[in-house]
Write a protein that holds these residues in place. Structure first.
Motif, mmCIF file in Angstrom:
data_model
loop_
_atom_site.group_PDB
_atom_site.id
_atom_site.type_symbol
_atom_site.label_atom_id
_atom_site.label_comp_id
_atom_site.label_asym_id
_atom_site.label_seq_id
_atom_site.Cartn_x
_atom_site.Cartn_y
_atom_site.Cartn_z
ATOM 1 N N SER A 255 -1.157 17.410 6.065
ATOM 2 C CA SER A 255 -1.102 15.996 5.705
ATOM 3 C C SER A 255 -2.102 15.564 4.633
ATOM 4 O O SER A 255 -2.229 14.388 4.365
ATOM 5 N N GLN A 256 -2.815 16.497 4.035
ATOM 6 C CA GLN A 256 -3.882 16.118 3.124
ATOM 7 C C GLN A 256 -3.397 15.430 1.847
ATOM 8 O O GLN A 256 -4.173 14.773 1.176
ATOM 9 N N HIS A 257 -2.122 15.565 1.504
ATOM 10 C CA HIS A 257 -1.638 14.961 0.271
ATOM 11 C C HIS A 257 -0.584 13.884 0.535
ATOM 12 O O HIS A 257 0.022 13.373 -0.397
ATOM 13 N N ASN A 258 -0.375 13.548 1.788
ATOM 14 C CA ASN A 258 0.595 12.515 2.121
ATOM 15 C C ASN A 258 -0.022 11.129 1.993
ATOM 16 O O ASN A 258 -1.202 10.928 2.300
ATOM 17 N N THR A 259 0.781 10.198 1.512
ATOM 18 C CA THR A 259 0.353 8.806 1.478
ATOM 19 C C THR A 259 1.395 7.969 2.207
ATOM 20 O O THR A 259 2.554 8.355 2.314
ATOM 21 N N LEU B 118 -7.180 6.517 -0.056
ATOM 22 C CA LEU B 118 -6.311 7.543 -0.624
ATOM 23 C C LEU B 118 -5.109 7.834 0.269
ATOM 24 O O LEU B 118 -4.123 8.396 -0.194
ATOM 25 N N VAL B 119 -5.203 7.458 1.533
ATOM 26 C CA VAL B 119 -4.108 7.699 2.476
ATOM 27 C C VAL B 119 -3.099 6.559 2.424
ATOM 28 O O VAL B 119 -1.889 6.779 2.419
ATOM 29 N N VAL B 120 -3.606 5.317 2.384
ATOM 30 C CA VAL B 120 -2.755 4.127 2.373
ATOM 31 C C VAL B 120 -2.541 3.717 0.920
ATOM 32 O O VAL B 120 -3.482 3.314 0.229
ATOM 33 N N LEU C 289 -3.962 -4.625 0.775
ATOM 34 C CA LEU C 289 -4.193 -5.011 2.172
ATOM 35 C C LEU C 289 -5.611 -5.559 2.349
ATOM 36 O O LEU C 289 -5.824 -6.544 3.069
ATOM 37 N N ALA C 290 -6.567 -4.917 1.693
ATOM 38 C CA ALA C 290 -7.950 -5.374 1.789
ATOM 39 C C ALA C 290 -8.081 -6.806 1.292
ATOM 40 O O ALA C 290 -8.798 -7.631 1.890
#
Length: 267
Positions: free
Chosen positions: A166-170, A245-247, A253-254
């Motif tokens: 999952s390291q490259h999934n967004t 980097l994930v979202v 959102l922030a």
């Protein structure tokens, strides 16, 4: 045979008889939590202790999808099926099971055509001798993101030898989805804290378990009344990237949640 010899023999017989007495019942405990809070890590760690026996999600989806196990559950009834996991099967000092919050609700049972799951919740809350470990995650956004990534990759635990997928999934998260999840977790945590108000209960936070693993393990072992020792796990953390980097829409959102009670999750 003189009197002294008889006393020695009598003492030996007494010791032997004492050693044959039944061992005391193990301490019963449950882990309750939301998914993706480090509960699998904690279960793995506790299972490395020779005097602890802890089962994972005994009424979880994996069990429900296993015909033989589901048949046994239906045959015995939900409550009887679960109670057997608290029994002694060896030299355990503590025996426990894990539940995700929703697995004890009637809606979950209806989805899998299983009745009696709320009876488990009623039993657990009525038995004050059952110790409760409530596993939580301080950052609910990280919890939600981890749930979504795990579902996308169909990977829920990773061994230390395995390659993380999952390291490259967004993922994309809508503001509505985030707020709904934040509120839901809060409601669940409050409900279970209240339900187990009169039990011996220990809160364990994901962040502290990961950062100070042995310290947290020592807390749990003391709580369960078993001897302290170094615990180990075969699992490793699945996601090491920052949330930004994930979202994919993290900064949007922030901005959306800026000034709200949820803003701390975006710091």
């Amino acid at each position: 045979m003189d009197m002294q010899s008889l006393r020695v023999i009598g003492a030996r017989v007494k010791r032997m008889a004492g050693s044959l007495l039944p061992m005391p019942a193990p301490v019963k405990f449950v882990i309750v939590t939301r998914g993706r809070t480090g509960s699998n890590l904690l279960v793995s760690l506790l299972n490395s202790h020779p005097r602890i026996r802890i089962y994972g999600e005994v009424v979880g989806e994996a069990m429900m999808r296993t015909p033989s196990l589901k048949k046994e559950l239906l045959r015995m009834g939900a409550l009887s099926y679960v109670c057997r996991f608290f029994k002694r099967y060896g030299f355990e000092s503590a025996a426990g099971v894990k539940f995700l919050y929703y697995q004890l609700e009637s809606d979950y049972g209806q989805r899998w055509h299983v009745t009696g799951l709320p009876d488990i919740f009623n039993y657990l809350t009525s038995q004050n001798n059952i110790k409760v470990i409530h596993v939580k995650r301080k950052n609910r956004l990280e919890c939600l993101a981890s749930i979504r990534v795990a579902a996308h990759t169909n990977t829920y635990t990773v061994s230390k030898e395995a390659k993380v997928k999952s390291q490259h999934n967004t993922i994309f998260l809508s503001p509505e989805e985030c707020e709904q999840e934040f509120e839901l977790i809060g409601q669940w945590e409050a409900t279970y804290d209240e339900a187990f108000l009169h039990h011996e209960k220990l809160d364990v936070y994901y962040e502290e378990l990961v950062d100070n693993m042995q310290v947290e393990c020592d807390r749990v072992l003391k709580f369960l009344g078993v001897e302290k020792r170094n615990l180990f796990t075969s699992f490793k953390k699945q996601q090491s990237r920052p949330l930004s980097l994930v979202v994919s829409n993290f900064y949007e959102l922030a901005e959306k949640f800026s000034g709200t009670k949820w803003s701390k999750y975006f710091e």
